[in-house]
Design a protein around this motif. Sequence first.
Motif, PDB file in Angstrom:
ATOM      1  N   PRO A 284     -54.846  71.236 103.503  1.00  0.00           N
ATOM      2  CA  PRO A 284     -53.686  72.118 103.303  1.00  0.00           C
ATOM      3  C   PRO A 284     -52.651  71.477 102.377  1.00  0.00           C
ATOM      4  O   PRO A 284     -52.516  70.259 102.300  1.00  0.00           O
ATOM      5  N   GLY A 285     -51.915  72.314 101.659  1.00  0.00           N
ATOM      6  CA  GLY A 285     -50.810  71.844 100.842  1.00  0.00           C
ATOM      7  C   GLY A 285     -51.241  71.198  99.541  1.00  0.00           C
ATOM      8  O   GLY A 285     -52.412  71.232  99.149  1.00  0.00           O
ATOM      9  N   GLU A 286     -50.261  70.581  98.879  1.00  0.00           N
ATOM     10  CA  GLU A 286     -50.511  69.881  97.627  1.00  0.00           C
ATOM     11  C   GLU A 286     -50.975  68.454  97.911  1.00  0.00           C
ATOM     12  O   GLU A 286     -50.519  67.830  98.874  1.00  0.00           O
ATOM     13  N   PRO A 287     -51.879  67.915  97.085  1.00  0.00           N
ATOM     14  CA  PRO A 287     -52.331  66.538  97.297  1.00  0.00           C
ATOM     15  C   PRO A 287     -51.183  65.551  97.104  1.00  0.00           C
ATOM     16  O   PRO A 287     -50.244  65.811  96.343  1.00  0.00           O
ATOM     17  N   PRO A 288     -51.237  64.402  97.759  1.00  0.00           N
ATOM     18  CA  PRO A 288     -50.194  63.386  97.582  1.00  0.00           C
ATOM     19  C   PRO A 288     -50.139  62.893  96.134  1.00  0.00           C
ATOM     20  O   PRO A 288     -51.138  62.920  95.409  1.00  0.00           O
ATOM     21  N   LYS A 289     -48.951  62.422  95.730  1.00  0.00           N
ATOM     22  CA  LYS A 289     -48.813  61.880  94.374  1.00  0.00           C
ATOM     23  C   LYS A 289     -47.649  60.912  94.302  1.00  0.00           C
ATOM     24  O   LYS A 289     -46.723  60.962  95.115  1.00  0.00           O
ATOM     25  N   ASN A 290     -47.716  60.033  93.318  1.00  0.00           N
ATOM     26  CA  ASN A 290     -46.620  59.147  92.925  1.00  0.00           C
ATOM     27  C   ASN A 290     -46.204  59.490  91.507  1.00  0.00           C
ATOM     28  O   ASN A 290     -47.052  59.678  90.631  1.00  0.00           O
TER      29      ASN A 290
END
Length: 709
Positions: A284-290
């Motif tokens: 679910p949701g947007e993938p994690p990112k830096n």
Amino acid sequence: MFPLSPLSRAVALACLSVSTVHAQTLDEAAQPSSTVVVTATRGAKSVDKIPGAISVISQQELASQYLIADDPSQALATYVPGYSPSRQKMTSAGESLRGRQPLILLDGIPQSNPLRAGSREGYFADSAIIERIEVINGASAMQGMGATGGIINYITKSARADGTTHGLSVRASGQLRSDNLDWKTGYHVTHKDGGFDLLAYVGMQRRGMGYDGNGRRLGIDNVQGDTLDSRGDDLFFKIGQRFGAQRIQLSLNRFTLRGEGDYKNEPGVVAAGVPTTSLPGRAPGEPPKNKVRSASLDYRHDALFGGAFSAQLFSHDFEALYGATPASTFQDARLAPIGALYDQSQIVADKRGARMTWVRPDLLLKGLEMTVGLDILRDNTLQRLATTDRTWVPQLQFASTAPFAQLEYDIGPLTVRGGVRHEQARLTVDTYSTLAAYGNRVVQGGETEFSKSVKNLGAVWRFAPQWSAFVGSAEGFGLPDVGLVLRGVNTAGKSVATLIDLQPIITRNNEVGVNWRGANGQLGVSRYESRSKLGSVLRVSAAGIGSVERVPTVVKGWEVSGDWRPLKALSVFGSYAVTDGKTAATQGAPLDLSLPARAQGPDKGVIGANWQWAPKAQLRVQAAHLRDRAINIGRKAGTSKLEEHFKGYTLADMALTFDSAYGRFGVSLENVFDKQYVGYYSQSTAALDAAGTYAGRGRTLALSWNRSW
């Protein structure tokens, strides 16, 4: 005091043929190691004049390690004795230096976010732009707030040779499976003409999935962040001009690392010892990112009033998005039925600052050097829930002004150093309401100020040719995770100004050591003790909610490391570190609890060799051993279970590089023997979490090619 297993003793004894600073390569080893210069001390300084344990990771060593695994924390774990094992994830939770948090810098620009430490500071730049890494072990205030465990300064590359040079690099790794190809490519151009120099780099990377020693797909961390199934890109630019004794330089770095979102976490079976895995599908949701954006403008004058003056203006914009989760903390019956609400945490931290240093040698008398300077920092940090646009941590407005002064006096073979830094800091927070899970409590805003002088004093005695001994005492200044404290307020009537948990952390590191540095090798042994009367320990309740406990902490340990060149074409290196951290259940209670894996790594030994078996070819082999660790048996603090068990393991790697008319080629094997293991942090902290028991990478083949023209 520190009993060792037979294997641990063997590794430690092997390390006695090697040394403290790993800065020499096969081509450089014939030169005295005292020529190695460290800049993380606010001025260029030979290591034999610094009263402490210093590690310098050279460009050649980084190239060999990044060929094996393109993982910044794994390079630190290999070369820095007191650095804990790599998580092999985008998140760096549990990675520490000597049982405490280090201050991470890129060319002096702070990358760490101590006000709301989201454990994402490990990925901020492409490894291809790094020339060397300087590590000061132990508490330090030389570079400002946050270095209670030490300083890790990443130094970027610069144009060295006259003329224009182009370079192209390619790296690919995998385990011969359809979905686990990693590839990376980068292009750089350098130009140097008299006093003008320029370096520009652009790179991109795509990472696939990985497999453990049993051939099972590795578990992906869809919430905290993972390098599996991810893409990254970096654009770096540095331009400088020298005018006689003066130089001005502009640097820009734009780095992004984000998940692709093609796989989702699949829990393992804890009772059967089956670790977490992954399945195709979208979480679910947007993938994690830096997302990291850094810039600095540097000025240097080498002959200003008889000394060297340097100044830096910098900015650092950091964003970390975490994956969606229906965590109990995020639930709010006004927005969705309890248990049905998925939300995503996002940390945003913007820093602006200035750093000025003036170093004056031979002040009043020969051998007396003075260093004075001023640091100014403005840090605005907040944490929000991105999906529902709710405030989790209000904006933290931190302002710090810190003048400092340092004196160093050379008296023949003796160097004495001492200094003081005065931190005048203010934290401002507006009135805010906590989340529904904490009772929608209104916390009155306000200001809290800190004024503290932190000191250092030490000496180095070069008591015989190639031998020196040092003794040092240094203090570091930091804050607890302010965001974690403020977001967890669950009682009425609280205000920012009266929360005792916001008192600063002052850590004192006392250390003694002996170093031998010869033409064919070097050896260093050090013993340290690090104390903080009001420390910061993160504890997780039975409900999975983290809180900060302000209790004393003490970390004691010893380290031995070095390298030796028995033959012109052969060098061996190694290290061994013992770390023993203690804390208390509450203020005033005995210091009888061991620091958990969130704060401290296990005892660790590393040994390896470099063999230049042909004029243009080199073979590198290395092995790392992590010792078993079982702590806090049957102990609790409130509802937090403190017992941890870790079964150690040994991993071996190898890499081969050779130069040709067509460029430099490389081939490596990570985890040569395809060892099946579960990582240190997962075994210790997440042992009962079926979705968080992550195995490590199995045997992985990597190929590389780079060429300059």
